[in-house]
Design a protein around this motif. Structure first.
Motif, short mmCIF file in Angstrom:
data_model
loop_
_atom_site.label_atom_id
_atom_site.label_comp_id
_atom_site.label_asym_id
_atom_site.label_seq_id
_atom_site.Cartn_x
_atom_site.Cartn_y
_atom_site.Cartn_z
N SER A 138 0.82 -1.22 0.00
CA SER A 138 0.00 0.00 0.00
C SER A 138 0.85 1.27 0.00
CB SER A 138 -0.93 0.01 1.22
OG SER A 138 -0.20 0.26 2.41
N HIS A 139 2.12 1.14 0.42
CA HIS A 139 2.99 2.31 0.48
C HIS A 139 3.93 2.42 -0.72
CE1 HIS A 139 1.59 2.24 4.64
NE2 HIS A 139 1.95 3.51 4.71
N ILE A 140 3.81 1.49 -1.66
CA ILE A 140 4.64 1.55 -2.87
C ILE A 140 4.41 2.86 -3.64
CG2 ILE A 140 5.00 0.51 -5.15
CD1 ILE A 140 4.84 -2.22 -3.82
N PRO A 141 3.15 3.30 -3.82
CA PRO A 141 2.96 4.59 -4.53
C PRO A 141 3.71 5.75 -3.87
CG PRO A 141 0.87 3.43 -4.35
CD PRO A 141 1.86 2.67 -3.52
N LEU A 142 3.79 5.74 -2.54
CA LEU A 142 4.52 6.79 -1.83
C LEU A 142 6.01 6.70 -2.13
CD1 LEU A 142 4.33 9.15 0.18
CD2 LEU A 142 4.59 7.49 2.03
N ILE A 143 6.51 5.46 -2.19
CA ILE A 143 7.93 5.25 -2.50
C ILE A 143 8.24 5.72 -3.92
CG2 ILE A 143 9.73 3.50 -2.80
CD1 ILE A 143 8.26 1.85 -0.63
N ILE A 144 7.35 5.38 -4.85
CA ILE A 144 7.52 5.80 -6.25
C ILE A 144 7.48 7.33 -6.36
CG2 ILE A 144 6.47 5.75 -8.56
CD1 ILE A 144 5.48 2.92 -7.89
N PHE A 145 6.55 7.94 -5.62
CA PHE A 145 6.46 9.40 -5.61
C PHE A 145 7.78 10.01 -5.14
CE2 PHE A 145 5.91 13.29 -3.18
CZ PHE A 145 5.18 14.10 -4.05
N ASP A 146 8.34 9.44 -4.08
CA ASP A 146 9.60 9.96 -3.54
C ASP A 146 10.74 9.82 -4.54
OD1 ASP A 146 9.67 11.30 -1.15
OD2 ASP A 146 10.87 9.79 -0.12
N MET A 147 10.77 8.69 -5.21
CA MET A 147 11.82 8.45 -6.19
C MET A 147 11.71 9.41 -7.38
SD MET A 147 11.87 4.26 -6.14
CE MET A 147 13.13 4.12 -7.40
N ARG A 148 10.48 9.72 -7.77
CA ARG A 148 10.27 10.60 -8.93
C ARG A 148 10.44 12.08 -8.58
NH1 ARG A 148 4.96 9.36 -12.28
NH2 ARG A 148 5.94 11.04 -13.48
N HIS A 149 10.41 12.40 -7.29
CA HIS A 149 10.53 13.78 -6.86
C HIS A 149 11.78 14.01 -6.01
CE1 HIS A 149 6.27 13.48 -7.98
NE2 HIS A 149 6.32 14.77 -8.20
N ASP A 150 12.85 13.34 -6.41
CA ASP A 150 14.17 13.55 -5.79
C ASP A 150 14.13 13.30 -4.28
OD1 ASP A 150 16.89 14.10 -5.87
OD2 ASP A 150 16.59 16.24 -5.50
N PHE A 151 13.39 12.26 -3.87
CA PHE A 151 13.30 11.84 -2.47
C PHE A 151 12.91 13.00 -1.54
CE2 PHE A 151 16.14 8.86 -4.56
CZ PHE A 151 15.59 7.65 -4.20
#
Length: 318
Positions: A138-151
């Motif tokens: 359920s938190h994968i989208p948050l991880i992807i968001f962080d990766m795409r927005h320079d953490f």
């Protein structure tokens, strides 16, 4: 907005729907955890609480907090009582919504973890493993968001723990005192909102409004709220075999301790909205106390008259 045809009032209707839904839910949960009489009383107090009404018709992340608390109470109660670990799956979905809506709901997740360890519930179980996997996914989208927005989020956390953000260590006795007073103040206002009944003034985080709404609480009412909480916590400490009281009591302690810890790093975050997660607990505590007092023959009539008067006056302001 889509379902309301872009009408901004539509979000208020949605919030009110979830607030209304929490009323029969508190009845059902209290009935399963305690008794029918306490269930009726808890639902009654929750329904006629003006503070609950104004918060429950405001659309924001905290809209779901009372339902999250109630479902968490019921599911962990059932898991401990029945050892039915299948219930960890719906409990996991409740926790996913909890941690992704508002930080105040972390108190509920911590409550579950403490009870899980306290009652030595199985960790090596296929249902527990499945729950952990679902929670991580359920938190994968948050991880992807962080990766795409320079953490973005990760950097903020690292900056905080490295001492580059926040207010630093903030051990202030006045702030701690305000944190502890959050509990009796919010309970007193749960029972009755004193002073100006304007909704905006009651929930706005402006310092003058906060000071005004707390100053409006009569000292005798605040002392009464402290007495109610003290009575419940003493009863909870004596009756450790009562699982319902244990769940409610622990949640009160965890919530206040969590706010105190947050203030230790971030300064003064003593906002009443952080206590919305405890509104169902206040109703249940009121029900337990009212049920206990009305069991005394001499006190039954005065207490029921007081409850009736509470309903009449509340109807005029809700």
């Amino acid at each position: 907005y889509f379902f309301a045809g872009l009408n901004p009032h539509g979000l208020g209707y949605v919030a009110a729907f979830f607030g209304t839904l929490s009323t029969p839910l508190i009845f059902y949960v209290t009935k399963r955890m305690l008794s029918s009489r306490e269930a009726y009383l808890a639902a009654f107090f929750y329904t006629f609480s003006y503070l609950t009404v104004i918060y429950n018709r405001t659309w924001w992340p905290l809209t779901f907090s009372p339902i999250i608390s109630l479902l968490s109470y019921f599911l962990i109660f059932q898991i401990i009582k029945t050892k039915n670990l299948k219930l960890t799956i719906p409990l996991t979905f409740v926790m996913i919504i909890a941690v992704q809506t508002d930080p105040s709901n972390f108190s509920t997740m911590l409550l579950i973890l403490i009870l899980w360890l306290l009652f030595k519930l199985p960790i090596k179980s296929k249902f527990t493993a499945a729950s952990l996997i679902i929670f991580f996914i359920s938190h994968i989208p948050l991880i992807i968001f962080d990766m795409r927005h320079d953490f973005l989020n990760t950097k903020a956390l690292l900056s905080f723990f490295s001492g580059k953000t926040g207010t630093g260590i903030n051990f202030d006795l006045q702030t701690l005192n305000e944190t502890i007073l959050l509990l009796p103040r919010s309970l007193a206002r749960f029972l009755w909102v004193f002073g100006n009944k304007d909704v905006a003034l009651q929930i706005a985080p402006s310092a003058p409004y906060i000071a005004a709404k707390y100053a409006a609480i009569p000292s005798v009412i605040l002392i009464g709220a402290i007495a109610i909480l003290a009575s419940f916590l003493i009863d909870f400490a004596r009756d450790k075999n009562n699982l319902a009281k244990l769940i409610i009591g622990l949640h009160l302690i965890i919530a206040v301790a969590g706010i105190a810890l947050q203030n230790f790093f971030f300064g003064n975050w003593n906002f009443e909205w952080l206590m919305q997660v405890l509104f169902p607990a206040y109703a249940i505590i009121g029900a337990i106390l009212a049920n206990k007092i009305t069991s005394m023959v001499w006190a039954k009539t005065p207490v029921y008259l007081l409850i009736f008067a509470f309903a009449i006056f509340s109807t005029k302001v809700i």
